[in-house]
Design a protein around this motif. Structure first.
Motif, PDB file in Angstrom:
ATOM      1  N   ALA A 113       0.826  -1.211   0.000  1.00 41.81           N
ATOM      2  CA  ALA A 113       0.000   0.000   0.000  1.00 41.81           C
ATOM      3  C   ALA A 113       0.857   1.257   0.000  1.00 41.81           C
ATOM      4  CB  ALA A 113      -0.922  -0.011   1.216  1.00 41.81           C
ATOM      5  N   MET A 114       1.935   1.276   0.784  1.00 45.21           N
ATOM      6  CA  MET A 114       2.810   2.445   0.789  1.00 45.21           C
ATOM      7  C   MET A 114       3.473   2.637  -0.568  1.00 45.21           C
ATOM      8  SD  MET A 114       4.605   2.557   4.575  1.00 45.21           S
ATOM      9  CE  MET A 114       5.080   0.827   4.700  1.00 45.21           C
ATOM     10  N   ALA A 115       3.910   1.537  -1.159  1.00 42.35           N
ATOM     11  CA  ALA A 115       4.533   1.638  -2.481  1.00 42.35           C
ATOM     12  C   ALA A 115       3.564   2.214  -3.505  1.00 42.35           C
ATOM     13  CB  ALA A 115       5.020   0.257  -2.925  1.00 42.35           C
ATOM     14  N   ARG A 116       2.337   1.758  -3.485  1.00 44.47           N
ATOM     15  CA  ARG A 116       1.344   2.248  -4.447  1.00 44.47           C
ATOM     16  C   ARG A 116       1.097   3.741  -4.287  1.00 44.47           C
ATOM     17  NH1 ARG A 116      -3.233  -1.618  -6.473  1.00 44.47           N
ATOM     18  NH2 ARG A 116      -1.905  -3.279  -7.276  1.00 44.47           N
ATOM     19  N   ALA A 117       1.177   4.226  -3.054  1.00 52.79           N
ATOM     20  CA  ALA A 117       0.986   5.656  -2.826  1.00 52.79           C
ATOM     21  C   ALA A 117       2.081   6.484  -3.487  1.00 52.79           C
ATOM     22  CB  ALA A 117       0.944   5.948  -1.327  1.00 52.79           C
ATOM     23  N   ALA A 118       3.219   5.854  -3.789  1.00 52.25           N
ATOM     24  CA  ALA A 118       4.315   6.535  -4.484  1.00 52.25           C
ATOM     25  C   ALA A 118       4.406   6.119  -5.950  1.00 52.25           C
ATOM     26  CB  ALA A 118       5.639   6.231  -3.781  1.00 52.25           C
ATOM     27  N   GLY A 119       3.358   5.482  -6.470  1.00 49.69           N
ATOM     28  CA  GLY A 119       3.344   5.078  -7.869  1.00 49.69           C
ATOM     29  C   GLY A 119       4.161   3.842  -8.164  1.00 49.69           C
ATOM     30  N   ILE A 120       4.415   3.023  -7.146  1.00 54.41           N
ATOM     31  CA  ILE A 120       5.271   1.841  -7.294  1.00 54.41           C
ATOM     32  C   ILE A 120       4.424   0.595  -7.098  1.00 54.41           C
ATOM     33  CG2 ILE A 120       7.269   0.596  -6.344  1.00 54.41           C
ATOM     34  CD1 ILE A 120       8.192   3.414  -5.312  1.00 54.41           C
ATOM     35  N   GLU A 121       4.541  -0.372  -8.003  1.00 49.36           N
ATOM     36  CA  GLU A 121       3.779  -1.610  -7.933  1.00 49.36           C
ATOM     37  C   GLU A 121       4.655  -2.729  -7.378  1.00 49.36           C
ATOM     38  OE1 GLU A 121       1.703  -2.609 -11.501  1.00 49.36           O
ATOM     39  OE2 GLU A 121       1.236  -0.513 -11.931  1.00 49.36           O
ATOM     40  N   LEU A 122       4.466  -2.998  -6.108  1.00 51.80           N
ATOM     41  CA  LEU A 122       5.166  -4.059  -5.405  1.00 51.80           C
ATOM     42  C   LEU A 122       4.207  -5.226  -5.246  1.00 51.80           C
ATOM     43  CD1 LEU A 122       7.897  -4.520  -3.787  1.00 51.80           C
ATOM     44  CD2 LEU A 122       6.600  -3.818  -1.760  1.00 51.80           C
ATOM     45  N   THR A 123       4.709  -6.451  -5.353  1.00 47.79           N
ATOM     46  CA  THR A 123       3.832  -7.626  -5.266  1.00 47.79           C
ATOM     47  C   THR A 123       4.355  -8.612  -4.230  1.00 47.79           C
ATOM     48  OG1 THR A 123       4.990  -9.013  -6.900  1.00 47.79           O
ATOM     49  CG2 THR A 123       3.376  -7.413  -7.751  1.00 47.79           C
ATOM     50  N   TRP A 124       3.470  -9.519  -3.843  1.00 49.24           N
ATOM     51  CA  TRP A 124       3.885 -10.598  -2.938  1.00 49.24           C
ATOM     52  C   TRP A 124       4.975 -11.456  -3.554  1.00 49.24           C
ATOM     53  CZ3 TRP A 124      -1.236 -12.926  -0.533  1.00 49.24           C
ATOM     54  CH2 TRP A 124      -1.751 -12.014   0.388  1.00 49.24           C
ATOM     55  N   GLN A 125       4.953 -11.621  -4.866  1.00 55.10           N
ATOM     56  CA  GLN A 125       5.985 -12.438  -5.487  1.00 55.10           C
ATOM     57  C   GLN A 125       7.359 -11.790  -5.318  1.00 55.10           C
ATOM     58  OE1 GLN A 125       5.287 -15.547  -6.890  1.00 55.10           O
ATOM     59  NE2 GLN A 125       7.504 -15.720  -6.638  1.00 55.10           N
ATOM     60  N   ASP A 126       7.413 -10.456  -5.356  1.00 52.57           N
ATOM     61  CA  ASP A 126       8.676  -9.772  -5.100  1.00 52.57           C
ATOM     62  C   ASP A 126       9.200 -10.136  -3.711  1.00 52.57           C
ATOM     63  OD1 ASP A 126       8.427  -8.413  -7.557  1.00 52.57           O
ATOM     64  OD2 ASP A 126       7.305  -6.776  -6.625  1.00 52.57           O
ATOM     65  N   LEU A 127       8.318 -10.075  -2.714  1.00 50.32           N
ATOM     66  CA  LEU A 127       8.709 -10.431  -1.349  1.00 50.32           C
ATOM     67  C   LEU A 127       9.154 -11.889  -1.262  1.00 50.32           C
ATOM     68  CD1 LEU A 127       5.977  -8.543   0.671  1.00 50.32           C
ATOM     69  CD2 LEU A 127       8.400  -8.542   1.291  1.00 50.32           C
ATOM     70  N   SER A 128       8.426 -12.766  -1.914  1.00 52.10           N
ATOM     71  CA  SER A 128       8.744 -14.189  -1.852  1.00 52.10           C
ATOM     72  C   SER A 128      10.093 -14.476  -2.488  1.00 52.10           C
ATOM     73  CB  SER A 128       7.646 -14.999  -2.535  1.00 52.10           C
ATOM     74  OG  SER A 128       7.819 -16.383  -2.314  1.00 52.10           O
ATOM     75  N   ASP A 129      10.375 -13.860  -3.623  1.00 50.28           N
ATOM     76  CA  ASP A 129      11.658 -14.097  -4.291  1.00 50.28           C
ATOM     77  C   ASP A 129      12.817 -13.530  -3.479  1.00 50.28           C
ATOM     78  OD1 ASP A 129      10.309 -15.353  -6.295  1.00 50.28           O
ATOM     79  OD2 ASP A 129      10.539 -13.762  -7.771  1.00 50.28           O
ATOM     80  N   LEU A 130      12.612 -12.366  -2.874  1.00 53.86           N
ATOM     81  CA  LEU A 130      13.651 -11.809  -2.008  1.00 53.86           C
ATOM     82  C   LEU A 130      13.869 -12.707  -0.795  1.00 53.86           C
ATOM     83  CD1 LEU A 130      12.653  -8.037  -2.143  1.00 53.86           C
ATOM     84  CD2 LEU A 130      14.757  -9.044  -3.068  1.00 53.86           C
ATOM     85  N   SER A 131      12.788 -13.261  -0.246  1.00 57.25           N
ATOM     86  CA  SER A 131      12.898 -14.113   0.933  1.00 57.25           C
ATOM     87  C   SER A 131      13.772 -15.331   0.672  1.00 57.25           C
ATOM     88  CB  SER A 131      11.509 -14.558   1.395  1.00 57.25           C
ATOM     89  OG  SER A 131      11.573 -15.286   2.588  1.00 57.25           O
ATOM     90  N   ALA A 132      13.821 -15.784  -0.563  1.00 52.73           N
ATOM     91  CA  ALA A 132      14.619 -16.968  -0.882  1.00 52.73           C
ATOM     92  C   ALA A 132      16.117 -16.713  -0.746  1.00 52.73           C
ATOM     93  CB  ALA A 132      14.296 -17.441  -2.301  1.00 52.73           C
ATOM     94  N   VAL A 133      16.552 -15.442  -0.824  1.00 49.38           N
ATOM     95  CA  VAL A 133      17.991 -15.146  -0.790  1.00 49.38           C
ATOM     96  C   VAL A 133      18.392 -14.259   0.379  1.00 49.38           C
ATOM     97  CG1 VAL A 133      18.199 -15.429  -3.280  1.00 49.38           C
ATOM     98  CG2 VAL A 133      17.797 -13.142  -2.345  1.00 49.38           C
ATOM     99  N   VAL A 134      17.424 -13.668   1.075  1.00 53.48           N
ATOM    100  CA  VAL A 134      17.748 -12.816   2.230  1.00 53.48           C
ATOM    101  C   VAL A 134      17.785 -13.697   3.471  1.00 53.48           C
ATOM    102  CG1 VAL A 134      16.958 -10.926   3.701  1.00 53.48           C
ATOM    103  CG2 VAL A 134      16.739 -10.741   1.211  1.00 53.48           C
ATOM    104  N   PRO A 135      18.922 -13.776   4.153  1.00 59.86           N
ATOM    105  CA  PRO A 135      19.013 -14.655   5.324  1.00 59.86           C
ATOM    106  C   PRO A 135      18.296 -14.076   6.535  1.00 59.86           C
ATOM    107  CG  PRO A 135      21.065 -13.443   5.030  1.00 59.86           C
ATOM    108  CD  PRO A 135      20.196 -13.106   3.844  1.00 59.86           C
ATOM    109  N   SER A 136      17.914 -14.970   7.427  1.00 61.17           N
ATOM    110  CA  SER A 136      17.286 -14.572   8.690  1.00 61.17           C
ATOM    111  C   SER A 136      18.387 -14.251   9.696  1.00 61.17           C
ATOM    112  CB  SER A 136      16.401 -15.705   9.210  1.00 61.17           C
ATOM    113  OG  SER A 136      15.834 -15.367  10.453  1.00 61.17           O
ATOM    114  N   LEU A 137      18.438 -12.983  10.145  1.00 66.34           N
ATOM    115  CA  LEU A 137      19.560 -12.521  10.961  1.00 66.34           C
ATOM    116  C   LEU A 137      19.174 -12.163  12.388  1.00 66.34           C
ATOM    117  CD1 LEU A 137      21.353 -10.210   8.354  1.00 66.34           C
ATOM    118  CD2 LEU A 137      21.658 -12.659   8.755  1.00 66.34           C
ATOM    119  N   CYS A 138      17.896 -12.183  12.705  1.00 69.41           N
ATOM    120  CA  CYS A 138      17.451 -11.730  14.023  1.00 69.41           C
ATOM    121  C   CYS A 138      16.578 -12.786  14.694  1.00 69.41           C
ATOM    122  CB  CYS A 138      16.645 -10.430  13.908  1.00 69.41           C
ATOM    123  SG  CYS A 138      17.543  -9.077  13.102  1.00 69.41           S
ATOM    124  N   ARG A 139      16.710 -12.847  16.009  1.00 65.53           N
ATOM    125  CA  ARG A 139      15.823 -13.674  16.822  1.00 65.53           C
ATOM    126  C   ARG A 139      15.220 -12.770  17.895  1.00 65.53           C
ATOM    127  NH1 ARG A 139      15.182 -16.784  13.416  1.00 65.53           N
ATOM    128  NH2 ARG A 139      15.878 -18.946  13.237  1.00 65.53           N
TER     129      ARG A 139
END
Length: 639
Positions: free
Chosen positions: A322-348
């Motif tokens: 929603a925030m991205a759309r307010a700035a004219g940017i189309e972000l999708t769940w697939q973008d998040l999912s693909d990033l999640s595959a390569v971004v490591p979990s660094l916090c507990r």
């Protein structure tokens, strides 16, 4: 105020190829809408604030309450005028500290050569108070009410910049969405910080679960909760509120190191002064970063990476879109999912671990997190921030200094280069897990989000018969009656989506499901509602879209259907799907007659117009249709 931290002068690390690929497709997908947005805000910047063109009566209304010296300044354009938009109320711990902010900010702005006015206030409700109550049905809608309230506050067009005071769940995304409609203005978010640590989160969770089992009294439960949520400031667990704070800093909308400083401390006061001084400088053109220029495609990808690396709230799968759309940017769940595959979990951080955000801050905090992600090529370094160009500034942290006039100021020094507690915060080359712990599930039942970072591997895949409920209260009644004991099941909680009843959080289900899982039962939940930052150890396919109220397949599930929630491969399916999908829907969404009381009758227009979860669950007109069907996965970004 001391000057903002200096930018990095070295050579940026090469960007990870998947981060680069995701960013490129976001840029391509957004090209037309982003260009139109930038054209709009740049045209607004060229005309400047309207106060120089207002008729005398209009202008007089705008400064009637100001002090004489401020009236003189507001007559012309000699000094920049800064808007303060505040979420202050004194019922909620996170927002109570803002009571003293406007006078403090005004003094700091005057010292920096500007003037400031409180332009307006926005509502701030707490999901923790409304959990399981009728008021929770207004929670998600409140984000867009806050956005509209922010726009109304700024609509007087008297301002050269703005300061946004907000912390919690829907408040920060709402402030950002509203302020982006005035994206030509330099804008800074001014946080209040978390409360000091109370009862350890692990002990709080233990008492909650004992209460769910009938082994702890209500008095014992209340004592534990009061010891956890005990003073002013944000709740210390890593839910949506503290995810907001981390994201705003990594997006460059907070000053470096300002997110997790406790209220009522000298550092908190000094950082608040510094924020006011910095936005005044930007309004005067010193390293200015208009908000709509700052929040670009790279900034939004950075926000996604930070959310994933830190194990943040699943609510942001909607808020970031929603925030991205307010700035004219189309972000999708697939973008998040693909990033999640390569971004490591660094916090507990609880609920993904036992530590709270104060412990995270002490272990190295955002400064170390940004450093290790930058060094791994997982964040865009070449972005605008309120501290100046370049995200490397956010590897530094503030220190108190005397500013030469008897006041305490801030300087920024190099932050930690190594974690101080590897049980809480890890470097990118030694992560807790190789992925970000967030997946998009797809299948015959639609699309959903699952947060796996708090779910142990042996519980991430569940295939079991469905038990279907149209209300969370019915599930809790079945649990209390021991009807769910001794068997594996997938709880399908439907008609909880944005259009059905406002998509309330279903956090009260977590302790009950946790009890059953601990007894050895295989359990999972599938819902078109939310579980938010409190998504815990039970696998939960949430935000299912299409939702049941709009004809989604989840409305066709009946008791006994064999449902699979697979958080490992990203599948949400049901046995004999063709037969299931051919059925008519069962159950029913709440009717208008049921939305009476607690103000719910006022939100009929929201229920009628709200968009789907994967498009941000907003009520504002969406950007033109995405270049693909939201029910079809994009090709993943490959290395």
């Amino acid at each position: 105020m001391s000057t903002p931290p200096s930018s990095f002068s070295g050579t940026p690390t090469a960007l990870h190829p998947v981060v680069a690929a995701v960013t490129e497709r976001v840029v391509e997908r957004s090209a037309a809408h982003r260009a139109a947005y930038l054209d709009k805000i740049r045209a607004m910047a060229e005309t400047g604030p309207a106060r120089t063109r207002l008729a005398c009566a209009n202008l007089a209304h705008g400064f009637a309450s100001a002090e004489p010296v401020d009236k003189e300044a507001l007559r012309g354009t000699v000094k920049p005028n800064l808007a303060i938009v505040t979420s202050y109320n004194d019922m909620l711990s996170a927002h109570q500290p803002f009571v003293d902010y406007p006078p403090q900010l005004k003094k700091a702005v005057i010292r920096a050569g500007g003037i400031a006015q409180v332009a307006g206030g926005v509502p701030a409700m707490c999901d923790g108070v409304t959990q399981g109550r009728a008021g929770m049905q207004l929670s998600l809608y409140s984000r867009d009410v806050i956005a509209m309230s922010t726009a109304i506050a700024l609509s007087h067009d008297m301002f050269d910049g703005s300061m946004l005071l907000g912390v919690c769940d829907k408040i920060v995304p709402g402030l950002v969405i509203g302020a982006l409609s005035f994206g030509h203005l330099p804008t800074i978010l001014v946080p209040a910080g978390p409360m000091e640590s109370g009862l350890p989160n692990k002990e709080k969770a233990r008492v909650r679960q004992r209460f769910a089992e009938g082994k702890a009294t209500r008095e014992e439960l209340l004592e534990a909760e009061a010891a956890s949520y005990h003073s002013v400031g944000t709740c210390t667990f890593y839910g949506t509120a503290n995810s907001n704070q981390l994201l705003m800093e990594v997006m460059g909308l907070h000053l470096p190191g300002s997110s997790f400083v406790n209220p009522g401390t000298p550092m908190r006061a000094a950082l608040t002064d510094a924020a006011a001084a910095r936005v005044t400088e930007m309004a005067r053109g010193v390293q200015s970063a208009p908000m709509g220029e700052l929040v670009d495609e790279r900034t939004m990808v950075n926000a996604c990476v930070a959310l994933l690396a830190s194990g943040g709230s699943t609510n942001h799968t909607m808020h970031l879109v929603a925030m991205a759309r307010a700035a004219g940017i189309e972000l999708t769940w697939q973008d998040l999912s693909d990033l999640s595959a390569v971004v490591p979990s660094l916090c507990r951080i609880y609920p993904n671990g036992s530590a709270d955000v104060n412990h995270f801050q002490a272990a190295g905090g955002i400064a170390f997190l940004v450093r290790t992600l930058l060094d791994a090529g997982l964040l865009h370094e070449d972005v605008l921030t309120v501290a100046g160009p370049g995200l490397r500034r956010y590897t530094q942290e503030p220190r108190l200094v005397e500013d030469g006039s008897g006041r305490t100021g801030v300087e920024w020094v190099e932050g930690p280069t190594a974690t101080l507690d590897p049980e809480v915060l890890r470097p990118a080359d030694d992560p807790f897990a190789p992925d970000g712990g967030l997946r998009v599930l797809t299948g015959p039942l639609g699309r959903a989000v699952i947060k796996t970072s708090a779910v142990t591997p042996e519980h991430r895949v569940v295939t079991a018969p469905a038990v279907v409920f149209d209300d969370q209260a019915d599930f809790l009644a079945a649990f209390s009656a021991h009807e769910l004991d001794g068997r594996d099941f997938v709880a399908v909680i439907r008609y909880q989506g944005p259009a059905a009843n406002g998509m309330p959080e279903l956090h009260k289900l977590t302790p009950a499901l946790g009890v059953l899982q601990d007894r050895g039962q295989k359990v999972a939940i599938v819902t078109d509602g939310r579980m938010s930052g409190a998504s815990g150890k039970v696998p939960a396919a949430i935000h299912v879209t299409p939702e049941a109220a709009l004809g989604g397949a989840i409305a066709k599930i009946v008791d006994g259907d064999l449902v699979t929630v697979d958080g490992t491969t990203g599948v949400l399916t049901v046995e004999d799907a063709e037969t299931v999908l051919a059925r008519p829907a069962t159950g029913a969404a709440p009717t208008a007659a049921e939305f009476v009381g607690t103000g719910r009758e006022l939100f009929a227009a929201f229920r009628a117009t709200v968009g789907p979860a994967d498009e941000g669950a907003g009520v504002f007109p969406a950007v033109p249709a995405l270049h693909h069907s939201p029910q079809q996965s994009e090709a993943p970004a490959h290395v």
